[in-house]
Design a protein around this motif. Structure first.
Motif, PDB file in Angstrom:
ATOM      1  N   GLY A 301       0.772  -1.134   0.098  1.00  0.00           N
ATOM      2  CA  GLY A 301       0.013  -0.215   0.069  1.00  0.00           C
ATOM      3  C   GLY A 301       0.859   1.209   0.134  1.00  0.00           C
ATOM      4  N   GLN A 302       2.058   1.101   0.385  1.00  0.00           N
ATOM      5  CA  GLN A 302       3.094   2.337   0.435  1.00  0.00           C
ATOM      6  C   GLN A 302       3.828   2.512  -0.764  1.00  0.00           C
ATOM      7  N   VAL A 303       3.921   1.379  -1.704  1.00  0.00           N
ATOM      8  CA  VAL A 303       4.534   1.587  -2.874  1.00  0.00           C
ATOM      9  C   VAL A 303       3.621   2.099  -3.912  1.00  0.00           C
ATOM     10  N   THR A 304       3.414   3.416  -4.040  1.00  0.00           N
ATOM     11  CA  THR A 304       2.703   3.921  -5.087  1.00  0.00           C
ATOM     12  C   THR A 304       3.370   4.737  -6.348  1.00  0.00           C
ATOM     13  N   MET A 305       2.797   4.863  -7.109  1.00  0.00           N
ATOM     14  CA  MET A 305       3.599   5.441  -8.342  1.00  0.00           C
ATOM     15  C   MET A 305       4.196   6.701  -8.112  1.00  0.00           C
ATOM     16  N   ASN A 306       3.947   7.375  -7.071  1.00  0.00           N
ATOM     17  CA  ASN A 306       4.750   8.387  -6.602  1.00  0.00           C
ATOM     18  C   ASN A 306       6.074   8.297  -5.831  1.00  0.00           C
ATOM     19  N   ALA A 410      12.427   2.166  -1.990  1.00  0.00           N
ATOM     20  CA  ALA A 410      11.512   3.032  -1.400  1.00  0.00           C
ATOM     21  C   ALA A 410      11.690   2.906   0.091  1.00  0.00           C
ATOM     22  N   ILE A 411      11.190   4.191   0.435  1.00  0.00           N
ATOM     23  CA  ILE A 411      11.151   4.060   1.918  1.00  0.00           C
ATOM     24  C   ILE A 411       9.754   3.837   2.762  1.00  0.00           C
ATOM     25  N   GLY A 412       9.608   3.360   3.642  1.00  0.00           N
ATOM     26  CA  GLY A 412       8.432   3.037   4.321  1.00  0.00           C
ATOM     27  C   GLY A 412       8.559   1.773   5.491  1.00  0.00           C
ATOM     28  N   THR A 413       7.461   1.450   5.737  1.00  0.00           N
ATOM     29  CA  THR A 413       7.288   0.578   7.145  1.00  0.00           C
ATOM     30  C   THR A 413       6.418  -0.777   6.642  1.00  0.00           C
ATOM     31  N   ILE A 414       6.433  -1.637   7.502  1.00  0.00           N
ATOM     32  CA  ILE A 414       5.554  -2.979   7.381  1.00  0.00           C
ATOM     33  C   ILE A 414       5.047  -2.743   8.624  1.00  0.00           C
ATOM     34  N   THR A 415       3.545  -2.700   8.501  1.00  0.00           N
ATOM     35  CA  THR A 415       2.591  -2.754   9.395  1.00  0.00           C
ATOM     36  C   THR A 415       2.201  -4.162   9.837  1.00  0.00           C
ATOM     37  N   LEU A 463      10.731 -12.317   5.704  1.00  0.00           N
ATOM     38  CA  LEU A 463      11.202 -13.113   6.396  1.00  0.00           C
ATOM     39  C   LEU A 463      12.433 -13.731   6.444  1.00  0.00           C
ATOM     40  N   HIS A 464      13.098 -13.750   5.305  1.00  0.00           N
ATOM     41  CA  HIS A 464      14.198 -14.294   4.924  1.00  0.00           C
ATOM     42  C   HIS A 464      15.537 -13.272   5.271  1.00  0.00           C
ATOM     43  N   HIS A 465      15.162 -12.047   5.159  1.00  0.00           N
ATOM     44  CA  HIS A 465      16.094 -10.910   5.565  1.00  0.00           C
ATOM     45  C   HIS A 465      16.037 -10.383   6.742  1.00  0.00           C
ATOM     46  N   GLY A 466      15.659 -11.089   7.685  1.00  0.00           N
ATOM     47  CA  GLY A 466      15.512 -10.602   9.012  1.00  0.00           C
ATOM     48  C   GLY A 466      16.890 -10.222   9.686  1.00  0.00           C
ATOM     49  N   PRO A 467      16.700  -9.881  11.046  1.00  0.00           N
ATOM     50  CA  PRO A 467      15.626  -9.357  11.697  1.00  0.00           C
ATOM     51  C   PRO A 467      15.067  -8.251  11.205  1.00  0.00           C
ATOM     52  N   LEU A 468      13.609  -8.056  10.767  1.00  0.00           N
ATOM     53  CA  LEU A 468      12.903  -6.886  10.755  1.00  0.00           C
ATOM     54  C   LEU A 468      11.830  -6.807  11.802  1.00  0.00           C
ATOM     55  N   GLU A 469      11.391  -5.607  11.729  1.00  0.00           N
ATOM     56  CA  GLU A 469      10.336  -5.135  12.910  1.00  0.00           C
ATOM     57  C   GLU A 469       9.053  -4.408  12.063  1.00  0.00           C
ATOM     58  N   PHE A 470       7.941  -4.800  12.722  1.00  0.00           N
ATOM     59  CA  PHE A 470       6.881  -4.005  12.185  1.00  0.00           C
ATOM     60  C   PHE A 470       6.833  -2.568  12.775  1.00  0.00           C
ATOM     61  N   SER A 471       6.048  -1.889  12.482  1.00  0.00           N
ATOM     62  CA  SER A 471       6.065  -0.327  12.713  1.00  0.00           C
ATOM     63  C   SER A 471       5.795  -0.187  14.247  1.00  0.00           C
ATOM     64  N   ASP A 472       5.263  -1.376  15.084  1.00  0.00           N
ATOM     65  CA  ASP A 472       5.090  -1.159  16.626  1.00  0.00           C
ATOM     66  C   ASP A 472       6.163  -1.888  17.132  1.00  0.00           C
ATOM     67  N   HIS A 473       7.392  -2.087  16.395  1.00  0.00           N
ATOM     68  CA  HIS A 473       8.880  -2.774  16.768  1.00  0.00           C
ATOM     69  C   HIS A 473       8.744  -4.324  17.253  1.00  0.00           C
TER      70      HIS A 473
END
Length: 532
Positions: A301-306, A410-415, A463-473
């Motif tokens: 949802g964050q990867v828009t054409m902008n 792109a810059i953004g988060t994973i919720t 899942l394979h390039h962890g450790p990653l965090e959700f936006s709530d850490h």
């Protein structure tokens, strides 16, 4: 069942490994011989090009980055243009797409769109019945006999001034296991193209309607040159003038964006445009950089054409096309009308209008929609901002795009919601696909193979390039994936949604692909082995 060899040309070596009795009008000896000829002439090149894809991906996995080709600089710098574009394709401001299902074809042709892309690829699950029924449906559409009667007795027929028909065959990578020649499985692309061209090319040419094609999933100018040779050979066999068959190429892979001039040049006698296949393009970005942790993308949802790399891709496509006299087609609006909630529907339509406004003001010559109700929405935007039939006069000489701009992450988060949505979309789409449906409405978006592939690829990378965090850490981990997949599988099984009866099978496939050490190139390849 296999057709007895005596039922075919005894020298053809072609075998059908499916029921053919119901399709004798499509699977005629002449049509089958035509397909066999295409296979024998072109399949070894196709296989070599697929091997080159694998080698190229190995280089990317080892750290190489995509770039413009040094050996084709003269093509990019030359002053050539494509052949003149037929009158029937001069105005393509709104195109509607959909599978080759009978009622869909009629509704799409009647939708008010300028073009209907009849799709044997990402919005169609390639069961034998779907593909061959689709050939019959298109033949009937071309000869004017198509009609459909619903269970309630409503009769659907094509009205006056239908959309121009353009056909998308499957990509080079997909097989048609029900057809073999000399013991080799035939390419799905050659089956789709061959049967359609054999039955319809002469009639369409007589009416100055092509035939016209959309060519998907190309990665290089050599793959475009293969299509050019297939089309040229088909014209020769069918007695059509060279250049009769016209093609629009979807730029929906990351390697292809660096060869847009070259792809148009390879097809210069028949190319009429390029299309921003945005969803597959995002998937290709993910797949190309599957081993690059520094190029992970945020949730869909964050990867828009902008986002900068997508904006650069779109604008470079416009500049390239218009320099070469070809049309620059915009991407798909996946929204569908939301019934019973006026506020939500108004918000969805506002997103469509904003997206189409971005496209037309950037210089695109037309756009895609997935639902007939969106045709007037998109057309109103293009009518207001594009009073001419197209925008070939908009050169976009201001656009300067570097290699780094085209691959910038792109810059953004994973919720948690975005993660869960990816699991749900991937599961529900795969289950529906296994059940024979390739175009599935989920949460008021029309999902097809491309959007399911984004969901699958993102899950694998996160899942394979962890450790990653959700936006709530909280941690993104396999335990959460397995839990979400099980929960959605249970809901789907009990829901009555499309694919409910294939929920467990789809979940097992998605689990295996997501836990695997390597990201598979396409979901549809292993899924095809499970397709009825």
């Amino acid at each position: 069942m296999a057709v007895p060899q005596s039922a075919l040309d005894p020298m053809s070596g072609l075998r059908l490994h499916a029921d053919s009795e119901a399709y004798r009008d499509i699977l005629t000896p002449g049509a089958l011989s035509f397909v066999a000829g295409l296979h024998r002439r072109f399949d070894s090149r196709r296989r070599d090009l697929l091997a080159e894809r694998a080698t190229r991906q190995q280089r990317y996995d080892a750290g190489e980055l995509p770039d413009f080709r040094a050996d084709t600089a003269a093509i990019r710098e030359g002053d050539w243009v494509v052949a003149p574009i037929p009158a029937a394709l001069q105005d393509r401001r709104v195109e509607i797409t959909g599978p080759v299902e009978r009622k869909m074809i009629i509704n799409a042709l009647n939708s008010g769109a300028k073009v209907f892309m009849a799709d044997f690829e990402d919005s169609s699950a390639p069961t034998w019945a779907n593909q061959i029924d689709g050939q019959r449906n298109l033949r009937d559409a071309v000869d004017g006999s198509i009609e459909f009667t619903s269970g309630e007795g409503k009769v659907y027929r094509v009205g006056a001034n239908p959309a121009v028909l353009v056909v998308r065959p499957r990509g080079w990578h997909l097989p048609e296991r029900h057809v073999t020649v000399d013991g080799e499985v035939v390419s799905g692309a050659l089956v789709d193209f061959g049967l359609f061209a054999f039955h319809n090319a002469t009639a369409l040419h007589a009416r100055d309607r092509g035939p016209y094609f959309y060519l998907p999933k190309l990665q290089s100018m050599e793959e475009a040159a293969l299509w050019n040779d297939v089309l040229s050979h088909a014209e020769s066999v069918l007695g059509l003038p060279n250049g009769t068959m016209k093609a629009t190429v979807l730029i929906e892979t990351l390697p292809a964006v660096f060869q847009m001039h070259e792809i148009l040049h390879a097809l210069r006698d028949r190319a009429v445009g390029l299309n921003c296949g945005r969803w597959d393009y995002i998937f290709s970005y993910l797949k190309t950089f599957r081993a690059h942790r520094d190029r992970l993308l945020p949730e869909r949802g964050q990867v828009t054409m902008n986002v900068p790399f997508l904006k650069a891709y779109s604008e470079l496509l416009i500049r390239t096309c218009h320099r070469r006299g070809a049309f620059a087609m915009g991407g798909m609006a996946a929204q569908i009308p939301i019934k019973g909630d006026e506020e939500a529907n108004a918000a969805a339509m506002a997103k469509v209008r904003a997206d189409k406004l971005r496209e037309v003001t950037a210089g695109h010559d037309g756009t895609w929609v997935a639902h007939p109700a969106l045709v007037p929405v998109a057309q109103a935007v293009f009518d207001q901002h594009m009073p001419t039939s197209n925008q070939l006069h908009v050169s976009r000489d201001d656009v300067e795009v570097s290699r780094d701009a085209l691959i910038a992450p792109a810059i953004g988060t994973i919720t948690r919601q975005g993660f869960d949505n990816n699991v749900e979309v991937c599961l529900r789409y795969t289950a529906a696909w296994l059940d024979g449906l390739g175009c599935v409405p989920i949460h008021h978006l029309m999902e097809d193979a491309a959007t399911a592939e984004i969901a699958r690829a993102q899950l694998w990378q996160w899942l394979h390039h962890g450790p990653l965090e959700f936006s709530d850490h909280a941690d993104v981990n396999f335990a959460l994936f397995d839990q979400a997949l099980a929960a959605h599988c249970h809901r789907l099984r009990e829901s009555g949604h499309p694919g409910a009866r294939r929920a467990d099978e789809a979940a097992a496939l998605i689990a295996a692909l997501t836990h695997a050490d390597e990201l598979r190139d396409f979901l549809t390849l292993p899924a095809y082995e499970h397709l009825s």
